[in-house]
Design an enzyme around this catalytic site. Structure first.
Site, short mmCIF file in Angstrom:
data_model
loop_
_atom_site.label_atom_id
_atom_site.label_comp_id
_atom_site.label_asym_id
_atom_site.label_seq_id
_atom_site.Cartn_x
_atom_site.Cartn_y
_atom_site.Cartn_z
N CYS A 406 57.91 68.53 38.00
CA CYS A 406 59.30 68.61 37.28
C CYS A 406 58.76 69.43 36.12
O CYS A 406 59.79 69.74 35.21
CB CYS A 406 59.49 67.47 37.04
SG CYS A 406 60.84 66.60 37.92
N LYS A 409 60.86 72.63 35.99
CA LYS A 409 62.06 72.68 36.10
C LYS A 409 62.77 73.47 35.05
O LYS A 409 62.16 73.70 34.08
CB LYS A 409 62.50 71.20 35.71
CG LYS A 409 63.91 70.85 36.04
CD LYS A 409 64.05 69.20 36.26
CE LYS A 409 65.27 68.96 36.26
NZ LYS A 409 65.53 67.31 36.83
N ASP A 436 76.27 63.40 37.23
CA ASP A 436 75.55 62.11 37.46
C ASP A 436 74.36 62.45 38.44
O ASP A 436 74.23 63.54 38.75
CB ASP A 436 76.43 61.11 38.15
CG ASP A 436 76.22 59.88 37.40
OD1 ASP A 436 75.16 59.32 37.29
OD2 ASP A 436 77.36 59.16 37.21
N ASP A 437 73.59 61.30 38.69
CA ASP A 437 72.47 61.73 39.22
C ASP A 437 72.87 62.24 40.63
O ASP A 437 72.10 63.09 41.25
CB ASP A 437 71.73 60.28 39.59
CG ASP A 437 71.02 59.54 38.21
OD1 ASP A 437 70.08 60.66 37.72
OD2 ASP A 437 71.17 58.71 37.98
N ASP A 453 66.61 68.04 45.92
CA ASP A 453 65.53 68.20 44.76
C ASP A 453 64.66 69.06 45.60
O ASP A 453 64.38 68.95 46.78
CB ASP A 453 64.91 66.95 44.54
CG ASP A 453 65.35 66.43 42.98
OD1 ASP A 453 65.09 67.24 42.12
OD2 ASP A 453 65.77 65.49 42.80
N ASP A 476 67.27 59.67 43.12
CA ASP A 476 68.78 59.94 42.64
C ASP A 476 69.54 58.93 43.46
O ASP A 476 70.71 58.53 43.01
CB ASP A 476 69.15 61.25 42.90
CG ASP A 476 68.41 62.43 41.72
OD1 ASP A 476 68.18 61.92 40.88
OD2 ASP A 476 68.58 63.40 42.18
N GLY A 526 66.01 70.32 59.01
CA GLY A 526 65.59 71.12 57.91
C GLY A 526 65.38 72.48 58.25
O GLY A 526 66.02 72.95 59.30
N HIS A 527 64.72 73.14 57.38
CA HIS A 527 64.53 74.73 57.22
C HIS A 527 63.19 75.03 56.49
O HIS A 527 62.72 74.47 55.63
CB HIS A 527 65.71 75.31 56.66
CG HIS A 527 65.65 76.89 56.57
ND1 HIS A 527 65.92 77.63 57.63
CD2 HIS A 527 65.48 77.81 55.50
CE1 HIS A 527 65.74 78.82 57.52
NE2 HIS A 527 65.41 79.05 56.28
N SER A 528 62.84 76.18 57.14
CA SER A 528 61.35 76.67 56.51
C SER A 528 61.32 78.19 56.22
O SER A 528 62.07 78.60 57.12
CB SER A 528 60.22 76.19 57.22
OG SER A 528 60.25 76.49 58.48
#
Ligand SMILES: Cc1cc2nc3c(=O)[nH]c(=O)nc-3n(C[C@H](O)[C@H](O)[C@H](O)COP(=O)(O)OP(=O)(O)OC[C@H]3O[C@@H](n4cnc5c(N)ncnc54)[C@H](O)[C@@H]3O)c2cc1C
Length: 728
Positions: A406, A409, A436-437, A453, A476, A526-528
């Site tokens: 983080c 970030k 919001d979260d 995230d 979250d 997913g993806h890579s």
């Protein structure tokens, strides 16, 4: 894991013993492009044997005798895995670990030392302390002396094994107990053979036996310990010895799992030839106590482990790069330096022995010089900025080091500015959009939360990065009181060979699935892609059984509860600069890997407002609640839990990349200018829940958290007023 040359080979160092510590130092000064280096050790620190007796005697602190493996690994560009190797699949080239999936290797090197545990003696495990491994022994001794001194209780110490190590240890114990003025003290040394100090020459033996007399160390020979009980030990001749601290220095025994690896071995010690390579497996090397030098057998001594380091370093590189290996020829004898309790020592080489305070000073100098080699790591030249470059904004300089997690970030202010023009939601099933979260969507009659995230790697261990990112992303969902449902994983993997890539993706996937499964969610896809550095991201959904807990709703009179200590940003920032204490990093990573499921399920039904503490720091996330709720807060600085080492690093001026941006909030905070209060702006990765709890429900909430093995720290209360934080 930032590399310019694609990785193609895995070198795994099993054990952070003396040889591997020195290999890591050399590696840092001259890494081998294309090789990924991994160190496995259960601890963040290894103990330096030469100074252990001095620590026992009270001449050194624990910190003086610790080799910081985390800093060394960082310096070497190696990842460190805090775990214990338990086996080897030599066909599949996998190292088995106690607490996580097996790890691939192309070359594996062992430097795991030996143990002084006496597994055949009844009660040993429960009531005795083997001097090896040394780390746990050192901590146990420190605890024992402090306890005896505080209670003024008796200290009856028993040392098993009358070799040089056992005698040195017994003398050190006797000296320490006398210094601590423990009135009722006794040190007994028990040796199974008929004489003690068999490896020493006659002069050294005489002097050490006199030293034992002077310090009142009682010597028993020709007897074996058959049973150890609470407060006493039984000898083979029927005698009983009162003992409330039993230490074993009875030789060096091999760890029993080595014999099951199929590696050629002698009494469990890995057989190696002059190249320090296993006799029956060219992909395995071994050094230090765990190796048996078949070409030149030697007693187990640290001096050999140290001297093997340059050869092992060369040969590991040669095996990985296909060049010629070198031979190691151990010396026939070496200078034995043994301390005698106080600041006197005896030295022996060949037939000569000399003793006195000067010998102790020489030993102290040699030991401190060795430790300095492993702690004063040379600063490697930083890449030079380009000679010709665009101007930086004076008020907005570029960060010197870009943190990971983080700390990397985008700051709160930049983000708010960037998002202010985004149009509001146009769909009626978007119940809550940004702000919001998580977003809240209505699907049929069900409310679903939806969030994303990603984290840039701040450590080189893909498995731990996977675990932390999953917990961070789920934060979250937990903060809104939802139950995690499903996740998509997105990965950026640095360039590497197909085999390493497959292993890296497998490690991350295993870690992420493990966390998701524990939280009751599925990894559904997913993806890579390939990129410059490892980045792990997750998009997560969760289901709500009740109205979501949001940022709005905190009421004056509520108590503010936090469920994890803060400080991960400053610790990771220091770690990236190579200046954090290894044990602090280990503990911080452990805290980050703690899920929030239980805390969320306890807090969500009663909290008026809740969020998770991440990149904007404790103050930033509390301010989000205050802004949404139209309230102010009073925070007690002494109530805020801090990760070990965080305050000290803050006092040294260490800051995460986005600290400055977070600190722009200070115009709405009244706080003392102290290192601890600076941590209010420290960005957190996978931080705790921050909840505004009605005062009447507080005792029940805290009791439930405690019963679930969680802690709720009371850090302040919500008060009337415009959004403002008063820190007292
Ligand atoms: C009291 C005492 C005094 C001594 N004094 C001297 C001296 O003055 N001079 C001298 O030459 N020798 C001395 N020795 C001997 C010396 O301690 C050893 O020879 C030396 O420590 C060997 O170092 P090593 O590299 O083999 O491993 P060690 O220093 O024993 O380190 C082994 C490492 O491996 C790790 N490990 C263990 N199992 C695993 C596993 N399964 N997976 C991953 N990691 C693992 C441990 O956590 C540890 O960090 C002394 C010994 C004692 C007990």
């Amino acid at each position: 894991m930032d590399t310019d040359w694609p990785l193609s080979r895995d070198l795994v160092l099993v054990g952070g013993g003396h040889t591997h510590a020195l290999v890591l130092r050399r590696w840092g000064m001259r890494p081998l492009p294309g090789a990924r280096l991994t160190l496995i050790d259960p601890g963040a620190c290894a103990t330096y044997t030469g100074m252990l007796p001095g620590f026992v005697a009270g001449h050194y602190t624990l910190k003086d005798i610790e080799i910081d493996l985390v800093r060394l690994a960082r310096f070497a560009g190696a990842r460190i895995i805090f775990d214990r190797a338990t086996g080897l699949d030599r066909g599949a080239k996998l190292v088995y670990l106690a607490d996580r999936p097996p790890l691939r290797y192309d070359i594996a090197s062992f430097d795991i030392g030996a143990t002084a545990a006496l597994s055949g003696v009844e009660g040993f495990e429960a009531h005795a302390h083997p001097v090896k491994p040394m780390g746990p022994f050192a901590s146990a001794w420190q605890g024992f002396v402090e306890d005896r001194a505080a209670r003024r209780g008796p200290a009856w110490c028993l040392v098993i094994g009358g070799g040089l190590a056992g005698v040195e240890l017994a003398l050190a114990m006797a000296h320490r107990l006398a210094q601590a003025e423990i009135a009722e003290r006794r040190v007994t040394l028990v040796e199974a053979g008929n004489e003690i100090l068999m490896p020493a020459n006659a002069a050294m033996r005489r002097r050490l036996i006199t030293a034992c007399d002077e310090l009142d160390v009682k010597i028993i020979t020709g007897a074996q310990i058959v049973r150890i009980r609470q407060g006493a030990a039984d000898l083979s001749d029927g005698r009983q010895i009162a003992a409330n601290f039993t230490a074993s220095a009875a030789g060096a025994h091999a760890y029993d799992w080595i014999a099951r690896t199929g590696l050629s071995h002698t009494d469990g010690f890995i057989d190696v030839g002059p190249e320090l390579r296993s006799l029956n497996d060219p992909n395995v090397f071994a050094a230090g106590d765990c190796a048996h030098l078949t070409h030149a057998p030697r007693p187990k001594a640290g001096v050999f482990a140290v001297r093997e380091a340059p050869i092992l370093w060369h040969n590991l590189r040669a095996a990985l790069s296909g060049s010629a290996l070198k031979d190691y020829h151990p010396q026939t004898d070496y200078l034995k330096l043994v301390s005698m309790g106080g600041k006197t020592a005896i030295g022996q080489k060949h037939a000569f022995a000399l003793s006195g305070r000067r010998i102790w000073s020489q030993k102290d100098h040699i030991d401190r010089t060795f430790m300095a080699r492993l702690s004063d790591l040379p600063a490697m030249p930083a890449p030079k900025p380009p000679a010709e470059r665009a101007l930086e904004e004076r008020q907005d300089p570029l960060p010197e080091t870009l943190c990971g997690g983080c700390g990397a970030k985008v700051g709160r202010t930049s983000l708010m500015m960037a998002l202010k023009d985004i149009h509001p939601a146009i769909r009626s099933d978007t119940v809550r959009g940004r702000g919001d979260d998580s977003a809240v969507l209505r699907i049929g009659g069900q409310l679903q939360v939806f969030t994303t995230d990603h984290l840039r790697a701040f450590i080189g261990d893909p498995y731990v990065m996977g675990r932390i990112t999953a917990i961070h992303a789920l934060g979250d969902v937990w903060a809104m009181g939802a139950l995690p449902q499903a996740a998509l994983l997105s990965l950026v993997i640095p360039r590497m060979s197909n085999a390493l890539q497959a292993a890296t993706v497998a490690e991350i996937t295993a870690a992420v699935s493990e966390v998701l499964r524990g939280a009751g969610a599925d990894l559904v896809g997913g993806h890579s892609s390939m990129g410059h550095e490892l980045t792990v991201g997750l998009s997560v959904t969760g289901l709500l059984a009740r109205e979501p807990v949001g940022l709005a709703g905190a009421r004056p009179g509520d108590t503010i509860v936090l469920t994890k200590p803060i400080g991960s940003g400053v610790i990771l920032a220091a770690h990236m600069r190579g200046s954090a204490r290894g044990e602090d990093v280990r503990q911080a990573l452990g805290i980050m890997q703690r899920p929030l499921s239980a805390a969320s399920q306890i807090l969500a039904p009663c909290a008026h407002a809740m969020t998770d503490v991440t990149g904007f720091g404790l103050a930033g996330h509390l301010m989000n609640i205050l802004e949404a709720s139209g309230a102010a807060a009073e925070v007690s600085l002494s109530g805020i839990p801090l990760m070990t080492g965080a305050e000290q690093l803050s006092a040294q001026g260490v800051r995460s990349s986005i600290w400055q941006s977070n600190a722009s909030l200070d115009e709405r905070i009244g706080r003392p200018a102290t290192p601890a209060s600076d941590l209010l702006h420290d960005p957190q990765t996978a931080g705790g829940l921050l909840a505004s709890v009605p005062e009447t429900l507080l005792p029940d909430v805290l009791a439930q958290l405690s019963a679930a093995g969680e802690t709720g720290w009371i850090i302040g209360r919500i008060v009337e007023g415009p959004p403002w934080i008063t820190v007292i």
